[in-house]
Design a protein around this motif. Structure first.
Motif, PDB file in Angstrom:
ATOM      1  N   LYS A 102      -5.433   3.821   8.278  1.00 45.37           N
ATOM      2  CA  LYS A 102      -4.910   4.659   7.206  1.00 45.37           C
ATOM      3  C   LYS A 102      -4.373   5.943   7.825  1.00 45.37           C
ATOM      4  O   LYS A 102      -5.127   6.893   8.045  1.00 45.37           O
ATOM      5  CB  LYS A 102      -6.006   4.934   6.180  1.00 45.37           C
ATOM      6  CG  LYS A 102      -6.484   3.634   5.496  1.00 45.37           C
ATOM      7  CD  LYS A 102      -7.642   3.851   4.551  1.00 45.37           C
ATOM      8  CE  LYS A 102      -8.018   2.536   3.863  1.00 45.37           C
ATOM      9  NZ  LYS A 102      -8.432   1.466   4.831  1.00 45.37           N
ATOM     10  N   THR A 132       0.825  -1.207   0.000  1.00 42.49           N
ATOM     11  CA  THR A 132       0.000   0.000   0.000  1.00 42.49           C
ATOM     12  C   THR A 132       0.862   1.260   0.000  1.00 42.49           C
ATOM     13  O   THR A 132       0.342   2.368   0.144  1.00 42.49           O
ATOM     14  CB  THR A 132      -0.956   0.028   1.210  1.00 42.49           C
ATOM     15  OG1 THR A 132      -0.166   0.071   2.421  1.00 42.49           O
ATOM     16  CG2 THR A 132      -1.856  -1.186   1.226  1.00 42.49           C
ATOM     17  N   LYS A 187       0.370   3.562   2.905  1.00 45.99           N
ATOM     18  CA  LYS A 187      -0.925   4.218   3.128  1.00 45.99           C
ATOM     19  C   LYS A 187      -1.758   3.494   4.171  1.00 45.99           C
ATOM     20  O   LYS A 187      -2.703   4.056   4.716  1.00 45.99           O
ATOM     21  CB  LYS A 187      -1.701   4.314   1.807  1.00 45.99           C
ATOM     22  CG  LYS A 187      -1.112   5.317   0.825  1.00 45.99           C
ATOM     23  CD  LYS A 187      -2.050   5.528  -0.364  1.00 45.99           C
ATOM     24  CE  LYS A 187      -1.558   6.647  -1.273  1.00 45.99           C
ATOM     25  NZ  LYS A 187      -0.274   6.324  -1.924  1.00 45.99           N
ATOM     26  N   GLU A 188      -1.421   2.229   4.391  1.00 49.04           N
ATOM     27  CA  GLU A 188      -2.121   1.475   5.422  1.00 49.04           C
ATOM     28  C   GLU A 188      -1.120   0.943   6.433  1.00 49.04           C
ATOM     29  O   GLU A 188      -0.010   0.577   6.079  1.00 49.04           O
ATOM     30  CB  GLU A 188      -2.912   0.310   4.802  1.00 49.04           C
ATOM     31  CG  GLU A 188      -4.066   0.777   3.918  1.00 49.04           C
ATOM     32  CD  GLU A 188      -4.896  -0.385   3.395  1.00 49.04           C
ATOM     33  OE1 GLU A 188      -5.092  -1.365   4.136  1.00 49.04           O
ATOM     34  OE2 GLU A 188      -5.338  -0.299   2.239  1.00 49.04           O
TER      35      GLU A 188
END
Lengths: 84, 149
Positions: free
Chosen positions: B132, B114, B117-118
């Motif tokens: 997130k 990700t 982003k996560e």
């Protein structure tokens, strides 16, 4: 890590006297980021090359070759024939 | 090592290569693999078993015990960029839990896939809720996540 401080970019080599009479070289290359601290999360893993056994053959293993192929799980353990 | 070998295919499916290291010679590795490990795991150890006779590699990784002349149990998860993402070091009498190593591998792979982003909260397991990170999450984690009881 105490005792592991070496000049930046230094390469540490040692010779392992093989039982067959051949010298085998182990090379530990410490990258700048890890020179003073050894292994730390978030920092490059110190590369090394060492003699190895693999599926019936004697060979060498180099960490950076494994890194080039994906993720690596590097496992140290106290000794062969130990119980745990 | 046999416990890790038993999960080898699962680790390979996760694109994980294994290198094991001890102060034993490669000759001792051969005998151990042939005489014992191959009787615990079919085919024996399927990865390169490194010999670190003088402990030089272990010293750099902080796992070499000079007094005993052996490596402590140490597990280092290294990503495809060569960066150490996780480590666990234990004294010899207690064995590792490969389930936890695999959980961490899946978590770090999710974070990497990700692009950061996560993130995975405490106790995350595959399929579980991720977080997130961002301005909206500051002070609001309680709204989306609670620790397991």
């Amino acid at each position: 890590m105490a005792g592991c401080a070496r000049p930046t970019g230094a390469s540490v080599s040692l010779h392992v006297e093989g039982l067959d009479g051949h010298d085998e070289e182990t090379t530990v290359t410490e990258k700048e980021a890890t020179t003073m601290s050894g292994a730390r999360v978030g920092r490059p893993a110190p590369d090394f090359e060492a003699p190895a056994y693999y599926k019936g053959e004697f060979t060498t293993v180099k960490l950076s070759e494994s890194v080039g192929k994906g993720w690596t799980l590097l496992c140290f353990y106290p000794g062969d024939f130990t119980f745990v | 090592m046999a416990a890790v070998a038993a999960r080898y295919q699962e680790l390979r499916d996760l694109d994980v290569n294994i290198i094991s290291v001890s102060v034993d010679s490669q000759f001792t590795h051969k005998v151990w693999d042939e005489q014992e490990l191959s009787k615990m795991v079919e085919g024996g150890i399927p990865w390169k078993m490194a010999s670190d006779g003088a402990g030089h590699v272990g010293k750099v990784y902080g796992v070499y015990d000079e007094d005993a002349g052996v490596e402590m149990r140490g597990r280092f998860l290294i990503d495809p960029d060569g960066v150490i993402q996780a480590m666990e070091v234990m004294t010899p009498p207690v064995g590792r839990n490969i389930d936890e190593a695999i959980r961490q591998i899946k978590a770090f792979q999710l974070v990497r896939e990700t692009g950061g982003k996560e993130a995975t909260p405490a106790g995350w397991t595959p399929g579980g809720q991720t977080l997130k990170p961002g301005p909206d999450l500051v002070g609001n984690v309680w709204k989306v996540w609670k620790p397991a009881k």
